[in-house]
Design a protein around this motif. Structure first.
Motif, PDB file in Angstrom:
ATOM      1  N   ALA A 221       0.833  -1.207   0.000  1.00 61.04           N
ATOM      2  CA  ALA A 221       0.000   0.000   0.000  1.00 61.04           C
ATOM      3  C   ALA A 221       0.871   1.263   0.000  1.00 61.04           C
ATOM      4  CB  ALA A 221      -0.927  -0.004   1.211  1.00 61.04           C
ATOM      5  N   VAL A 222       1.986   1.233   0.725  1.00 56.36           N
ATOM      6  CA  VAL A 222       2.906   2.369   0.720  1.00 56.36           C
ATOM      7  C   VAL A 222       3.512   2.545  -0.666  1.00 56.36           C
ATOM      8  CG1 VAL A 222       5.096   3.229   1.639  1.00 56.36           C
ATOM      9  CG2 VAL A 222       3.434   2.174   3.186  1.00 56.36           C
ATOM     10  N   VAL A 223       3.992   1.452  -1.243  1.00 60.54           N
ATOM     11  CA  VAL A 223       4.655   1.505  -2.558  1.00 60.54           C
ATOM     12  C   VAL A 223       3.696   1.989  -3.643  1.00 60.54           C
ATOM     13  CG1 VAL A 223       5.632   0.044  -4.377  1.00 60.54           C
ATOM     14  CG2 VAL A 223       6.382  -0.243  -2.004  1.00 60.54           C
ATOM     15  N   GLU A 224       2.465   1.517  -3.595  1.00 58.56           N
ATOM     16  CA  GLU A 224       1.522   1.766  -4.672  1.00 58.56           C
ATOM     17  C   GLU A 224       0.719   3.048  -4.498  1.00 58.56           C
ATOM     18  OE1 GLU A 224      -0.872  -1.760  -4.833  1.00 58.56           O
ATOM     19  OE2 GLU A 224       0.878  -3.068  -5.091  1.00 58.56           O
ATOM     20  N   HIS A 225       0.848   3.718  -3.355  1.00 62.43           N
ATOM     21  CA  HIS A 225       0.026   4.914  -3.125  1.00 62.43           C
ATOM     22  C   HIS A 225       0.313   5.966  -4.199  1.00 62.43           C
ATOM     23  CE1 HIS A 225      -1.871   8.364  -1.237  1.00 62.43           C
ATOM     24  NE2 HIS A 225      -2.459   7.523  -0.387  1.00 62.43           N
ATOM     25  N   LYS A 241      11.662  -7.259  -7.514  1.00 59.84           N
ATOM     26  CA  LYS A 241      11.197  -7.384  -8.903  1.00 59.84           C
ATOM     27  C   LYS A 241       9.717  -7.036  -9.019  1.00 59.84           C
ATOM     28  CE  LYS A 241      14.473 -10.954 -10.458  1.00 59.84           C
ATOM     29  NZ  LYS A 241      14.613 -12.352 -10.920  1.00 59.84           N
ATOM     30  N   HIS A 242       8.943  -7.480  -8.037  1.00 59.56           N
ATOM     31  CA  HIS A 242       7.502  -7.178  -8.052  1.00 59.56           C
ATOM     32  C   HIS A 242       7.278  -5.666  -7.955  1.00 59.56           C
ATOM     33  CE1 HIS A 242       3.211  -7.593  -7.297  1.00 59.56           C
ATOM     34  NE2 HIS A 242       3.360  -6.794  -6.244  1.00 59.56           N
ATOM     35  N   ILE A 243       8.032  -5.001  -7.077  1.00 61.95           N
ATOM     36  CA  ILE A 243       7.894  -3.551  -6.934  1.00 61.95           C
ATOM     37  C   ILE A 243       8.260  -2.851  -8.239  1.00 61.95           C
ATOM     38  CG2 ILE A 243       8.900  -1.524  -5.799  1.00 61.95           C
ATOM     39  CD1 ILE A 243       9.117  -3.231  -3.252  1.00 61.95           C
ATOM     40  N   GLN A 244       9.325  -3.298  -8.884  1.00 67.03           N
ATOM     41  CA  GLN A 244       9.751  -2.667 -10.133  1.00 67.03           C
ATOM     42  C   GLN A 244       8.678  -2.818 -11.213  1.00 67.03           C
ATOM     43  OE1 GLN A 244      13.554  -3.995 -11.533  1.00 67.03           O
ATOM     44  NE2 GLN A 244      13.852  -2.216 -12.846  1.00 67.03           N
ATOM     45  N   ARG A 245       8.066  -4.006 -11.282  1.00 65.16           N
ATOM     46  CA  ARG A 245       6.973  -4.203 -12.254  1.00 65.16           C
ATOM     47  C   ARG A 245       5.796  -3.296 -11.921  1.00 65.16           C
ATOM     48  NH1 ARG A 245       8.633  -9.785 -11.876  1.00 65.16           N
ATOM     49  NH2 ARG A 245       7.147 -10.103 -10.178  1.00 65.16           N
ATOM     50  N   THR A 246       5.492  -3.165 -10.631  1.00 66.46           N
ATOM     51  CA  THR A 246       4.361  -2.348 -10.196  1.00 66.46           C
ATOM     52  C   THR A 246       4.553  -0.879 -10.561  1.00 66.46           C
ATOM     53  OG1 THR A 246       3.902  -3.851  -8.358  1.00 66.46           O
ATOM     54  CG2 THR A 246       2.998  -1.631  -8.187  1.00 66.46           C
ATOM     55  N   LEU A 247       5.775  -0.380 -10.408  1.00 70.42           N
ATOM     56  CA  LEU A 247       6.032   1.044 -10.626  1.00 70.42           C
ATOM     57  C   LEU A 247       6.410   1.380 -12.060  1.00 70.42           C
ATOM     58  CD1 LEU A 247       7.964   2.089  -7.388  1.00 70.42           C
ATOM     59  CD2 LEU A 247       5.510   1.928  -7.807  1.00 70.42           C
ATOM     60  N   ALA A 248       6.598   0.365 -12.899  1.00 78.98           N
ATOM     61  CA  ALA A 248       6.964   0.626 -14.296  1.00 78.98           C
ATOM     62  C   ALA A 248       5.911   1.505 -14.958  1.00 78.98           C
ATOM     63  CB  ALA A 248       7.113  -0.689 -15.055  1.00 78.98           C
ATOM     64  N   GLY A 249       6.368   2.559 -15.604  1.00 84.67           N
ATOM     65  CA  GLY A 249       5.456   3.463 -16.295  1.00 84.67           C
ATOM     66  C   GLY A 249       4.893   4.561 -15.437  1.00 84.67           C
ATOM     67  N   THR A 250       5.201   4.571 -14.130  1.00 85.57           N
ATOM     68  CA  THR A 250       4.734   5.650 -13.260  1.00 85.57           C
ATOM     69  C   THR A 250       5.825   6.706 -13.156  1.00 85.57           C
ATOM     70  OG1 THR A 250       5.627   4.803 -11.167  1.00 85.57           O
ATOM     71  CG2 THR A 250       3.517   3.902 -11.920  1.00 85.57           C
ATOM     72  N   ARG A 251       5.482   7.814 -12.517  1.00 77.76           N
ATOM     73  CA  ARG A 251       6.454   8.904 -12.355  1.00 77.76           C
ATOM     74  C   ARG A 251       7.358   8.691 -11.158  1.00 77.76           C
ATOM     75  NH1 ARG A 251       4.775  11.454  -7.948  1.00 77.76           N
ATOM     76  NH2 ARG A 251       2.605  11.190  -7.310  1.00 77.76           N
ATOM     77  N   LYS A 252       7.148   7.620 -10.392  1.00 77.92           N
ATOM     78  CA  LYS A 252       7.857   7.446  -9.122  1.00 77.92           C
ATOM     79  C   LYS A 252       9.318   7.072  -9.343  1.00 77.92           C
ATOM     80  CE  LYS A 252       3.700   5.905  -6.676  1.00 77.92           C
ATOM     81  NZ  LYS A 252       3.078   4.835  -5.883  1.00 77.92           N
ATOM     82  N   ARG A 253      10.182   7.656  -8.523  1.00 77.10           N
ATOM     83  CA  ARG A 253      11.585   7.266  -8.476  1.00 77.10           C
ATOM     84  C   ARG A 253      11.713   6.029  -7.591  1.00 77.10           C
ATOM     85  NH1 ARG A 253      14.650  12.136  -9.127  1.00 77.10           N
ATOM     86  NH2 ARG A 253      16.512  11.102  -8.279  1.00 77.10           N
ATOM     87  N   LEU A 254      12.721   5.198  -7.879  1.00 82.18           N
ATOM     88  CA  LEU A 254      12.851   3.922  -7.168  1.00 82.18           C
ATOM     89  C   LEU A 254      14.313   3.583  -6.940  1.00 82.18           C
ATOM     90  CD1 LEU A 254      11.655   1.184  -6.116  1.00 82.18           C
ATOM     91  CD2 LEU A 254      11.791   0.365  -8.477  1.00 82.18           C
TER      92      LEU A 254
END
Length: 479
Positions: A221-225, A241-254
């Motif tokens: 929930a924190v990662v995806e907010h 890897k799951h987090i990277q897939r989740t954030l792919a295409g978003t504006r978030k830095r990782l």
């Protein structure tokens, strides 16, 4: 020669000021979390330490809103000189409460008190001191003119170094003007929640730091907010890897700091007694619960037997037992789940034909303990040579030439750290230029400093934490 016998020297658990219940910290206040409460246990005794209220998805939303409000109205616009004062104050309070934090960390995590006392807590304070010094100097960090904070940082940390991993993430975020929503590990939330008390003591503005305990769903929930601008995660490669897939295409830095299978390489001209100490520190520090642990020992063939004899003799002197005893070298495995994983991988090593040697120490009747173990005759195809065991288990391989050592060391999907033992400085530099690892130690292992960046290659993640380089992950940098 008779072995020294040490009388028990237990640290008092009363110093931890353990409370029966702990609650999430949102908007500068401790609140009743609407998640299902969890019980955190002492892995050395299996006793319940405290009940911890956990956050729900709605609590995470409230925490992000509090962080956004603090960023927009207070922390973001605040001059760096003023932010530095708060961060310095936090660092001093960690020092003042160091003994309490060390005992609490050992109770909740299972690591020996001498490691919590002498390494974890002092280094956590050092990170806040170091980053406080950067708060008013960011434009001189070589990161471009007028670097700006990103906004709200969502941070998820592991259970192996609970307070230290918090410091690695919170200190640079605050120094660069960001606010924080942090989820501690499910099995070790206590020092993070005491850190929230320290934030109150330091009069940190409400919402600048928020702590939301819970399981993996709360981390997600924190990662995806949608209102989180930057995500920092330390943990397993699979989750990364799951987090990277989740954030792919978003504006978030990782940034990701993930698993490791580090090679500790010993050449035939190395100072063997010194190397043995480095090998022991590299794999048995914190029961091997270290992402950059030297879990693969690569020894030049001509000295392999001599080194193994010295190593087994040294390991036999390590004291395993009560983590609160100041004489203890090897504490408890953090959880029953982690102990089961270690036992499964060790069994696979025996099935595959590797030769197992375990320290003849006595295991306590209660708690989660595993004797320090060394596997020789290891082949690179074996699971114990390929998978991260995250426990006190060392796999030994041999090599003949420097080229073979490099090939074997790099034959892994990970790339977090490595160690090289030799008297030749030119060989160290030659090896360091060829090893695909974020950190290469020379004639030492597990040396850390807040001024030095740390991070990995390949499946060990990307981005750096610590040092001037680590600031960049929390800043908009203009060309």
């Amino acid at each position: 020669m008779s072995q020294w016998e040490y009388a028990p020297a237990p640290e008092s658990r009363d110093i931890a000021n353990l409370k029966p219940t702990y609650r999430p910290f949102i908007g500068g206040e401790f609140v009743d979390g609407s998640g299902e409460p969890l019980q955190t246990i002492n892995p050395a005794t299996e006793e319940v330490l405290a009940e911890v209220g956990t956050a729900s998805v709605s609590d995470v939303d409230n925490a992000v809103k509090a962080a956004r409000k603090a960023y927009d109205r207070v922390w973001g616009p605040m001059p760096g000189t003023e932010r530095a004062k708060y961060i310095f104050r936090i660092a001093r309070l960690i020092q003042e409460r160091a003994r309490e934090l060390a005992v609490l960390e050992t109770l909740d995590n299972g690591k020996p008190i001498k490691e919590s006392r002498d390494t974890d807590i002092p280094t956590a304070a050092a990170h806040f001191f170091y980053h406080a010094g950067w708060a008013d100097k960011l434009e001189y960090a070589g990161l471009g003119p007028q670097p700006r904070p990103l906004g709200v940082a969502g941070q998820v940390i592991p259970w192996n170094f609970p307070l230290l991993m918090l410091a690695w993430k919170v200190a640079p975020a605050l120094a660069t003007g960001n606010t924080v929503v942090l989820k501690p590990a499910e099995t070790t939330p206590l020092t993070a929640l005491v850190f929230a008390e320290i934030c109150q003591q330091a009069d940190l503005p409400p919402g600048v730091v928020n702590i939301v305990p819970g399981a993996g769903d709360i981390g997600a929930a924190v990662v995806e907010h949608p209102d989180v601008d930057k995500v920092a995660f330390t943990g397993s490669t699979a989750v990364g890897k799951h987090i990277q897939r989740t954030l792919a295409g978003t504006r978030k830095r990782l940034t990701l700091e993930l698993g490791g299978k580090a090679a500790n390489i010993v050449f035939d001209d190395a100072p063997l007694d010194q190397a043995v100490e480095g090998i022991v520190n590299g794999i048995f520090f914190n029961q091997g619960h270290v992402c950059c642990a030297g879990s693969r020992l690569l020894v030049q063939e001509s000295i392999a037997e001599e080194l193994l004899d010295k190593l087994r003799a040294r390991i036999s002197t390590l004291r395993l037992g009560d983590p609160l005893d100041k004489n203890t070298d090897i504490g408890a495995i953090n959880s029953a789940e982690q102990l089961a994983k270690i036992e499964d991988l060790v069994a696979s090593g025996e099935r595959d034909g590797a030769q197992r040697w375990s320290s003849p120490c006595t295991l306590p009747d209660k708690g989660f303990f595993f004797a320090p173990t060394v596997f020789s005759n290891v082949e690179q195809s074996m699971r114990i040579a390929r998978e991260e065991i995250f426990g006190p288990v060392l796999s030994v391989l041999t090599f003949r030439t420097p080229d073979e050592a490099v090939a074997k060391a790099n034959n892994t999907p990970y790339g977090l750290s490595a160690g090289v033992w030799t008297e030749k400085g030119s060989r160290i530099l030659w090896m360091a230029n060829r090893l695909r690892a974020g950190v290469v130690w020379a004639n030492t292992f597990n040396r850390f400093d807040p001024t030095a960046p740390f991070g990995g290659y390949k499946e060990s993640g990307f981005g750096r934490e610590g040092g001037r380089t680590g600031l960049e992950a929390y800043l908009h940098v203009q060309g």
